[in-house]
Scaffold this active site. Structure first.
Site, short mmCIF file in Angstrom:
data_model
loop_
_atom_site.label_atom_id
_atom_site.label_comp_id
_atom_site.label_asym_id
_atom_site.label_seq_id
_atom_site.Cartn_x
_atom_site.Cartn_y
_atom_site.Cartn_z
N CYS A 175 33.63 30.83 37.52
CA CYS A 175 34.28 30.27 36.34
C CYS A 175 34.06 28.77 36.31
CB CYS A 175 35.78 30.59 36.38
SG CYS A 175 36.76 29.61 35.23
N LYS A 185 42.17 41.78 36.67
CA LYS A 185 43.14 40.76 37.11
C LYS A 185 44.36 41.41 37.77
CE LYS A 185 41.54 37.78 33.42
NZ LYS A 185 41.66 37.44 32.02
N VAL A 235 41.98 31.80 34.15
CA VAL A 235 41.85 30.90 35.29
C VAL A 235 41.24 29.60 34.78
CG1 VAL A 235 41.71 32.50 37.24
CG2 VAL A 235 39.69 32.15 35.82
N GLU A 268 45.36 25.70 32.22
CA GLU A 268 44.38 24.87 31.50
C GLU A 268 43.74 23.84 32.42
OE1 GLU A 268 43.29 25.62 28.46
OE2 GLU A 268 44.74 27.25 28.71
N SER A 269 42.43 23.90 32.52
CA SER A 269 41.71 23.04 33.48
C SER A 269 41.95 21.55 33.22
CB SER A 269 40.21 23.33 33.49
OG SER A 269 39.66 23.14 32.20
#
Lengths: 222, 240
Positions: free
Chosen positions: B15, B42, B55, B68-69
């Protein structure tokens, strides 16, 4: 809408240019990297894009800030900005989708989304307590749209039993900036859009849309 | 960093958004535990804590969950001074907008890589070329996006260049061949130590495996390479 509502709340002087999403002007495509609205042009040259980035900027430039300064709280709120955007995406498909399957799938997704928001809400006025914070502005458009289709929403029991969610919606819609933060013909434009695409929602609720049409004719007659 | 809180990163091995966060954590030397999950299967415990089921997710202590990255990256940056994010509100806003741009370009690159239909593959390629121009423009003649120093926004573009590098080394296709500044920037970014340690060692293997197993356009245009390891003679990505 979230940006406009915030600007009204913060009493910011701003010029607005509306554009058509189906026919974006050249000058817009040159300055908006992802060809999305809203964008904020500062002076002649500086272009800010992304609603959440614009909102945080406005908030920071107009103290007192309504975004928390605690890193964890800020991060949790920012996560909710994104969640609110996801709800709006699901609502848009629910309203504009032409396919029955997609309509029902997104109705179920929305139910899950609203359930999550219900869990987050405390028994306070706003998301983070008695005072409004930036995250509340992200939820305003959700309630505005739910109110446009209120009888349909009630009929399909989308918001049934979500007492905190419904109360929160009432609190948000009562804010002056909630009304001022959208164009006066917003409801009309949304309904017109639904009619144009002949969405499943439109086809399955003819009485509702007919009554809206009659009401608007009456208003035009006055 | 406040050591009272344990940090657990939940991620997926290929990812790109997980990679962004991992890279920042390595750069900032944050102590954390990492849990990898499969995105097509998941686990229940994950779905319970992640509102959107995406993720990466950062668990702080036992209960606080950040998603949220870009949100996680900013949080990590803030609790580990000196910050990589600027202080000026306008610069911050511009960078935050670029985080979203980086998400979008990475999303489109991955869609391109894993495209199974020729038409979509070509469309995605065109979209990417058009949008590389924006980054090229932002870079101007600077070392990093914001000048001579690395900032958080540079790290948000890491997965883009890692994936482009993978394409370049596995198939002799340089998507950046017409973007001089991007090439230099990409080489520099991917040689940062945190970028090397910010991904799983089997990233390339897993990506290639995915490209092959999903019968993608990339795979179909180079089956010999994927099956025997024979590198194509010419550039494969731009054959119609």
């Amino acid at each position: 809408m979230r940006v406009l509502a915030l600007m009204c709340y913060k009493n910011i002087k701003v010029e607005i240019k509306f554009i058509e999403m189906y026919s974006k002007p050249e000058w817009f495509l040159k300055i908006s990297p992802l060809a999305r609205v809203p964008i904020l042009i500062i002076g002649d040259d500086i272009v800010l894009f992304e609603s959440d980035a614009i909102m945080e900027y406005i908030d920071e430039m107009t103290p007192p800030q309504i975004m928390s300064s605690d890193p964890i709280q800020k991060a949790l709120d920012r996560g909710k900005f994104e969640y609110a955007s996801e709800i709006i995406k699901n609502m848009s498909i629910f309203v504009f989708s032409q396919e029955e399957e997609k309509f029902f799938k997104h109705k179920e997704l929305l139910k899950t989304n609203l359930e999550q928001v219900e869990k987050w809400l405390q028994d306070k006025k706003y998301m983070n307590g008695e005072q409004i914070s930036l995250v509340d502005f992200c939820f305003i458009p959700i309630f505005v749209n739910l109110s446009v289709f209120k009888p349909i929403i009630q009929q399909c029991e989308l918001t049934k039993n979500f007492t905190k969610f419904n109360k929160y919606g009432e609190n948000l819609l009562q804010l002056p900036c909630s009304k001022a933060g959208r164009v006066p013909d917003y409801e009309l434009l949304v309904v017109e859009g639904v009619r144009k695409v002949n969405s499943y929602l439109y086809r399955s609720n003819p009485c509702f849309f007919k009554s809206l049409q009659q009401n608007s004719h009456c208003q035009q007659g006055k | 960093m406040d050591k009272r809180f344990k940090h657990t990163l939940v991620a997926h091995k290929i990812c790109p958004y997980s990679m962004k966060v991992l890279t920042v954590m390595r750069h900032k030397n944050v102590k954390f535990e990492i849990k990898f999950i499969e995105t097509h299967n998941k686990p229940e415990w994950f779905l319970r804590i992640s509102p959107l089921g995406n993720v990466p997710v950062l668990i702080i202590g036992e209960e606080i969950v950040l998603s949220e990255s870009a949100v996680i990256m900013e949080y990590i940056d803030e609790i580990t001074p000196p910050k990589l994010m600027p202080d000026d509100p306008l610069e911050k806003a511009i960078d935050r907008a670029k985080f979203e741009f980086s998400n979008e370009i990475i999303r489109n690159l991955y869609t391109f890589i894993f495209s199974t239909e020729q038409e979509k593959f070509v469309r995605q390629k065109e979209w990417l070329m058009k949008h590389f121009k924006w980054i090229e423009e932002w870079l101007k003649d600077k070392k990093y996006i914001n000048g001579n120093e690395l900032s958080l926004v540079d790290l948000s573009f890491v997965p883009l260049f890692v994936a482009l590098n993978m394409l370049k080394s596995t198939l002799p296709c340089d998507m950046l061949k017409d973007f001089k500044r991007l090439k230099i920037y990409g080489e520099m970014i991917t040689s940062l130590p945190c970028v090397k340690t910010g991904r799983v060692p089997d990233y390339e293997f897993l990506m290639i495996d995915g490209i092959k197993s999903q019968n993608t356009v990339l795979y179909r245009s180079n089956p010999c390479y994927f099956n025997n390891g024979a590198k194509p003679q010419g550039c494969c990505l731009f054959r119609n």
